[in-house]
Write an enzyme that holds these catalytic residues in place. Structure first.
Site, short mmCIF file in Angstrom:
data_model
loop_
_atom_site.label_atom_id
_atom_site.label_comp_id
_atom_site.label_asym_id
_atom_site.label_seq_id
_atom_site.Cartn_x
_atom_site.Cartn_y
_atom_site.Cartn_z
N HIS A 82 -3.28 5.94 5.46
CA HIS A 82 -4.30 5.05 4.90
C HIS A 82 -5.05 4.50 5.82
O HIS A 82 -4.89 5.08 7.09
CB HIS A 82 -3.51 3.70 4.41
N THR A 100 -5.71 2.50 0.55
CA THR A 100 -5.65 4.12 0.48
C THR A 100 -6.63 4.69 -0.34
O THR A 100 -6.67 4.34 -1.46
CB THR A 100 -3.99 4.39 -0.17
#
Length: 280
Positions: A82, A100
């Protein structure tokens, strides 16, 4: 051949076509190439990316598309990791939160974030106020998840709410890689039907990869006509819709803290060893 047609074509048009074709080619081969282009992310410093498109998906969910430096640039985010996004809350205080992207590095030239904006969310305020042309400060990649194609036979995924985004990213990367035969089984829980994020995209994966991707939706407050799960995700649902415990199976989970805690207890009770589990 009529060369007058070529003579009348604008040079800029030809250049634009060439760039578009190059972008498609790079996107098609990127995930499966051993020599990958350098990404745009910096793990130590925030970099700014301009918002080029904002698409409202529901009253409190929007898709934000951010441009990369060139049409062939890649973000450089490994599968399952992420980014950290920096913004300001309603009081003008700095806030940093992980997200993300729903895009992969095969989606060249841009990246997308699907954001659910909560009334009291500090970073939600920043995204709610963003307009096309504004910039978002991003740093990364971040995360402990490491994935190599074929490292497991099957993934089970337990997602709640906006916890679907890392699951979607991993599922897409697996299914769109012709060299990866991993199967994916997803249980996705929400309160109401309107809360289901990326439903169209998930259903498309189910349609396009019927033998390798299964999704089971669970709603706490389902509509009158509903053929999915009802209530909270139970041990019985996991047992029925996820692969059984095995050395070549891993269960991923991502959701609100109470759900993560409950899912960990369910998985332990069903015999999934700690090394078979991963929480985003």
């Amino acid at each position: 051949m009529d060369f007058s047609i070529l003579q009348n074509l604008d040079v800029q048009t030809l250049g634009g076509i060439a760039v578009a074709v190059l972008a498609v080619v790079i996107g098609a081969v990127f995930l499966f190439s051993s020599k990958k282009p350098k990404g745009c992310l910096d793990p130590e410093n925030f970099k700014e990316f301009k918002l080029v498109k904002r698409t409202q998906l529901s009253h409190n969910v929007a898709k934000f598309t951010f441009g990369l430096p060139t049409p062939t640039s890649v973000l450089g985010l490994p599968i399952g990791q992420h980014i950290s996004c920096r913004g300001k809350d309603s009081q003008g205080e700095e806030v940093i939160k992980p997200y993300t992207p729903t895009t992969l590095d095969s989606d060249v030239g841009h990246f997308e974030l699907v954001i659910k904006m909560y009334p009291q969310g500090r970073m939600s305020h920043h995204f709610r106020e963003m307009r096309v042309g504004d910039c978002l400060a991003v740093k990364g990649p971040k995360g402990r998840f490491r994935y190599q194609p074929g490292q497991v036979r099957a993934f089970g995924m337990l997602a709640g709410g906006s916890g679907i985004t890392p699951m979607f990213q991993v599922a897409r990367a697996i299914l769109e890689n012709p060299k990866d035969r991993t199967n994916v089984y997803l249980i996705y829980a929400n309160v109401m039907y309107e809360d289901i994020l990326l439903k169209e995209e998930l259903d498309a994966l189910s349609t396009n990869y019927p033998d390798r991707f299964k999704v089971y939706y669970v709603l706490n407050q389902p509509p009158e006509v509903w053929n999915g799960g009802v209530g909270f995700v139970s041990k019985e649902m996991i047992e029925k819709h996820c692969p059984a415990p095995a050395a070549d199976v891993k269960i991923l989970r991502c959701g609100p803290p109470p759900m993560n805690k409950a899912m960990a207890a369910h998985l332990d009770g069903l015999g999934y060893e700690p090394e078979m589990q991963f929480q985003f």
